[in-house]
Motif scaffolding. Structure first.
Motif, short mmCIF file in Angstrom:
data_model
loop_
_atom_site.label_atom_id
_atom_site.label_comp_id
_atom_site.label_asym_id
_atom_site.label_seq_id
_atom_site.Cartn_x
_atom_site.Cartn_y
_atom_site.Cartn_z
N ALA A 20 0.84 -1.19 0.00
CA ALA A 20 0.00 0.00 0.00
C ALA A 20 0.88 1.24 0.00
O ALA A 20 1.96 1.26 0.60
CB ALA A 20 -0.90 0.00 1.23
N GLY A 21 0.44 2.27 -0.68
CA GLY A 21 1.24 3.48 -0.75
C GLY A 21 2.31 3.35 -1.82
O GLY A 21 2.25 2.49 -2.70
N GLU A 22 3.32 4.19 -1.74
CA GLU A 22 4.35 4.24 -2.76
C GLU A 22 5.34 3.09 -2.57
O GLU A 22 5.87 2.87 -1.48
CB GLU A 22 5.10 5.57 -2.70
N ARG A 57 -0.65 -7.26 -5.73
CA ARG A 57 -1.10 -6.29 -4.73
C ARG A 57 -2.22 -6.94 -3.92
O ARG A 57 -3.30 -7.23 -4.42
CB ARG A 57 -1.60 -5.02 -5.41
N ARG A 96 -9.41 0.40 -5.75
CA ARG A 96 -8.34 1.24 -5.21
C ARG A 96 -6.99 0.51 -5.32
O ARG A 96 -5.98 1.11 -5.69
CB ARG A 96 -8.63 1.60 -3.76
N LYS A 104 -5.74 0.58 -8.88
CA LYS A 104 -5.19 1.89 -9.25
C LYS A 104 -3.79 2.08 -8.66
O LYS A 104 -2.89 2.61 -9.33
CB LYS A 104 -6.13 3.00 -8.78
N GLU A 105 -3.61 1.68 -7.41
CA GLU A 105 -2.28 1.79 -6.79
C GLU A 105 -1.27 0.90 -7.50
O GLU A 105 -0.11 1.28 -7.68
CB GLU A 105 -2.38 1.43 -5.31
#
Length: 285
Positions: A160-162, A186, A212, A215-216
């Motif tokens: 999650a996140g960058e 993911r 979501r 998209k990440e």
């Protein structure tokens, strides 16, 4: 000058498998291989090496272990440049120091029986947590090879996140060199307290979390090179379960480590349960 790959040995079956894998990886990257033995290993298995040399394990010395490991690597790849080093220190400290001038460290997972082989040794765990360079823990038995076999894909875990560029760069490079596809995974979960009664999640709360995650995942792979086939996979469940499951059909699993000196819950679970070698990449912030 190319930085060498470092492999730690202690005479055990596990470390000899690591030598095989490290020799393949060094040959693949066209870099030298440095074989390191820390003389203050708490204990080591000499049975496998003793059989190879035809001597009782009680007579095994550091020089014997290093010579046999180097010979094993050269037999696998005759043109490979192999050097050895004995370090009067605990194995984990010797390897972490060697890794400061290395491109990668390769270690075996502890294994004295079928049950113990599923556990992670303290040396492997410590090196993976402390190293400044990527660390491969050789798990599973994919013909003891870094290249080839039926598990011809690389898996990279996208958090999650960058996601750090260093994690993705290593995953892309390994897939490119092996000419195999990369599977970017993911994991996602819908919090239990968010039900269909939530005013913002009418009807399909799980779908919104999956979208979501997708998209990440797409954002993380925005700069994927064109010469690597990349598959995108969003899988419902905790990452500590999703990634070991994905490793069953992989030749290598790539994950990141964000905190120096400590393995997070996901990395800890993956290193204990993966069915293939795992590379832990320090994420630069």
């Amino acid at each position: 000058m190319y930085l060498p790959l470092v492999v730690g040995v202690d005479g055990s079956e596990s470390s000899l498998r690591a030598v095989d894998w490290a020799a393949d990886e060094a040959d693949l990257h066209e870099v030298p291989l440095l074989v390191v033995f820390g003389t203050l290993w708490e204990r080591y298995e000499g049975a496998a090496l003793a059989r190879e040399l035809g001597r009782p394990s009680t007579e095994m010395k550091a020089d014997d272990i290093l010579k046999a490991a180097a010979r094993r690597a050269r037999q696998r790849h005759p043109d490979l440049v192999v050097t050895t080093e004995t370090v009067p220190d605990e194995a984990e400290h010797a390897l972490v120091r060697a890794g400061r001038n290395a491109s990668m460290i390769i270690v075996g997972s502890r294994g004295r029986s079928g049950v113990a082989d599923r556990l992670l040794g303290s040396v492997s765990r410590t090196v993976a947590a402390l190293s400044d360079c990527p660390v491969v823990v050789v798990r599973g038995n994919h013909d003891n090879r870094a290249l080839g076999g039926r598990h011809d894909r690389i898996v990279v875990g996208i958090g999650a996140g960058e996601t750090s560029a260093s994690v993705l760069r290593l995953a892309f490079t390994e897939a490119h060199l092996r000419h195999v596809p990369l599977a970017a995974v993911r994991a996602w979960r819908c919090p239990a307290h968010e039900t269909v009664d939530h005013p913002l999640l009418t009807g399909e709360p799980a779908r919104l979390y999956e979208e979501r995650a997708a998209k990440e995942l797409e954002a993380a792979l925005e700069d994927a090179p064109s010469d690597v086939a990349v598959g995108r996979h969003t899988v419902e469940g905790p990452a500590r379960a999703v990634l070991p499951a994905a490793s069953a059909e992989a030749g290598l699993l790539v994950i990141g480590r964000r905190v120096h000196g400590r393995l997070g819950r996901v990395a800890h679970a993956v290193l204990h349960r993966s069915a293939c070698p795992v590379v832990v990449v320090p994420e630069r912030t």
